[in-house]
Structures are given as C-alpha cells and as structure tokens.
Design an enzyme around this catalytic site. Sequence first.
Site, PDB file in Angstrom:
ATOM      1  CG  ASP A  78      -2.003   0.788   1.129  1.00  0.00           C
ATOM      2  OD1 ASP A  78      -2.356   1.571  -0.168  1.00  0.00           O
ATOM      3  OD2 ASP A  78      -2.485   0.478   2.447  1.00  0.00           O
ATOM      4  CB  SER A  83     -12.359   3.940   8.182  1.00  0.00           C
ATOM      5  OG  SER A  83     -11.274   2.714   8.134  1.00  0.00           O
ATOM      6  CG  ASN A  90      -7.233   0.568  -0.119  1.00  0.00           C
ATOM      7  OD1 ASN A  90      -7.996   0.106  -1.213  1.00  0.00           O
ATOM      8  ND2 ASN A  90      -5.817   1.241  -0.235  1.00  0.00           N
ATOM      9  CB  SER A 105      -8.838   4.332  10.092  1.00  0.00           C
ATOM     10  OG  SER A 105      -8.631   5.553   9.734  1.00  0.00           O
TER      11      SER A 105
END
Length: 326
Positions: free
Chosen positions: A96, A231, A271, A274
């Site tokens: 990443d 998130s 993705n 968090s």
Amino acid sequence: MADTVHYSELGLVNTRDMFKKAVGGGYAIPAYNFNNLEQLQAIITACVETSSPVIVQVSKGAREYANQTMLRYMAMGAVQMAREMGSDIPICLHLDHGDTFEICKSCVDSGFSSVMIDGSHLSYDENVAVTRKVVEYAHPRDVTVEGELGVLAGIEDEVSAEHSSYTKPEEVEDFVTKTGVDSLAISIGTSHGAYKFKLKEGEEVPPLRFDILEECQRRLPGFPIVLHGASSVVQEYVELINRYGGKMEGAVGVPEEQLRRAAASAVCKINIDSDGRLAVTAKVREYMAQNPGEFDPRKYLGTARKELIKLIKHKNEAVLGSAGRA
Ligand code: 13P
C-alpha cells in the site's frame, strides 16, 4: 538482503482475476491493512467465514514495524491457515502506498503479488515515469500494479498530505495508457485516518464526488478503480474509546451508504485501515478498564481480534458485497 521469492510459491494471487469479477459483478474487493498477527488472523478468519476474496495490504510503515520478510511468511501462513479451514479464497499480498521504485521492486522480489506506486505527490510527468518503471518491472513477473492520480489528504503512515486535490478525469486515459497500470486510485473526497470531515454542529457528512467517479468510469469503461480512505469511522468504537479514557473528538468517516454506492460502480477495491485500528483500540481500552488485574496479552488482544472478525464480516456482507464471491 532477503532472498527472492515469487508470490506463486507462497500460494498468493495477483489482483487481475479478482478485479475482473468485481467490476462485472458490481461489488468491491476488500483491502485490509495489517501489521501484526492478530489483525491477519482476524482478516483471514472473517474472509473465510464469509467466503470473500481478500487483499491483505502492508504500508511502508508496516514494513518498517513488522519486517518485510516476516510479513511475507505471515502471508504464506495466512494462505495455509485458510486452507486448513477448508477454504481456498483468493488472497493477494499488496504493498500500500509504495512511494519509490526501489520499495516496489523490493516487495515484488520478496513475494508480494501486487504493488501500489503512489506518485501522486510528484508532477504528472514524474508520476507517469515512475509508475511506468514499476509496471515494467512488475508485469514480466506477473505482479499487478496500482497507480494514483489526485491527492488524498490525511496521514497514511508515512505518506501524508495536508490538502487534497480531486482527480482530474481528463488525465485518466492518458495516465493509464502511458503507464500500463492494472488499477487506478482516484481522489473523490475521502481521506486517510479517523478525521475525514470537519463538521459543524448538526452538519452531515458531504457526499463523495460521484460525478468525478462517473466521468472516470465513462472514460475508462470496465477499468478497475480503487477507493482509498474508505473507513466509516464506526461511532460505536469512537464512543467506547472516549468512555474508557481515550480522546477522539470529532472523529468521522464515510457513511456506509456511500461506500455501497461506490462498490456497485467501477470501484473494485476499497481500502480499510482506520476502522480496524479503532476496533482494536476500543476493545483493548474496554478490557483494560474492566480487568485491571489482567496482564496476559492474549486476553486483551484476543478480545480485540474477536471484534475485528465481526467488523470485517459486516464489511464484506453489508458494505462491499464481496461475501460469497470467492
Ligand atoms: P482509512 O484510513 O480510511 O482506513 O483508509 C485506509 C487506506 O486508504 C489505506 O491505503
């Protein structure tokens, strides 16, 4: 210097097939970050139990924290663990936010099946040049490459940016053609971390720029788009953290409804980092406060791992739509 290993020897797969199916199927592949054993166990368990393909991803900071060779063997262990659970879900090990050619090369050489080269901090031409260089190294080894256009604000371990700039749809075809990337991360209003939007009292989270996403999709039909900073910053965890001594005021993320809409479009990789961090911190804080005499890390980390499994199953089933797609 770590010895060279090809990912196929570890039982991993690249993203090509996963993305083809996801784009056609109107769902997104989850990309969960990990740094330690409990996170990886939770990701694999939840994805096996929901029969979901998965990308386990490592940031530059995670490589430094956990050691790249260790991470490679952990991924190999994850594949084996899934098989022992009677499942052969596709598992991809992804870098990443690699920010240099050297980091990407080092990951390709040590068994990663996919890498991101994030040249979004560079000029357009420099971004094209470094991304092209990574593709030229990765593709002969059948490793897939993610590029990025547009800048996401927030901190992703060591890659940080104060201000975001939306992706310019007029650049995407040229970038994809010149670089040969397999997928493209775009910036449509999300950001990394737990403080994605500054809201005044009573204000709602603004909608993501779906117009930009749609224009990218129109210019690149069927091409895999990636959404970073996705998130939801689950409020139940923020409240637990604050109740048990933490201080996270104004932490807010992307509402699930918006992520569902993105997952049904050309976005085929979402993705999430968090939310996992919040789940672990919330449960560890709660456990510590309620069990002050306990000193066995398996107790509080085990509780955190259990919560992480629950969270990931929910994401796969109710947000990304990847459950049952392995
Ligand atoms: P979050 O901080 O929203 O989880 O985003 C993580 C991410 O995009 C990793 O690349």
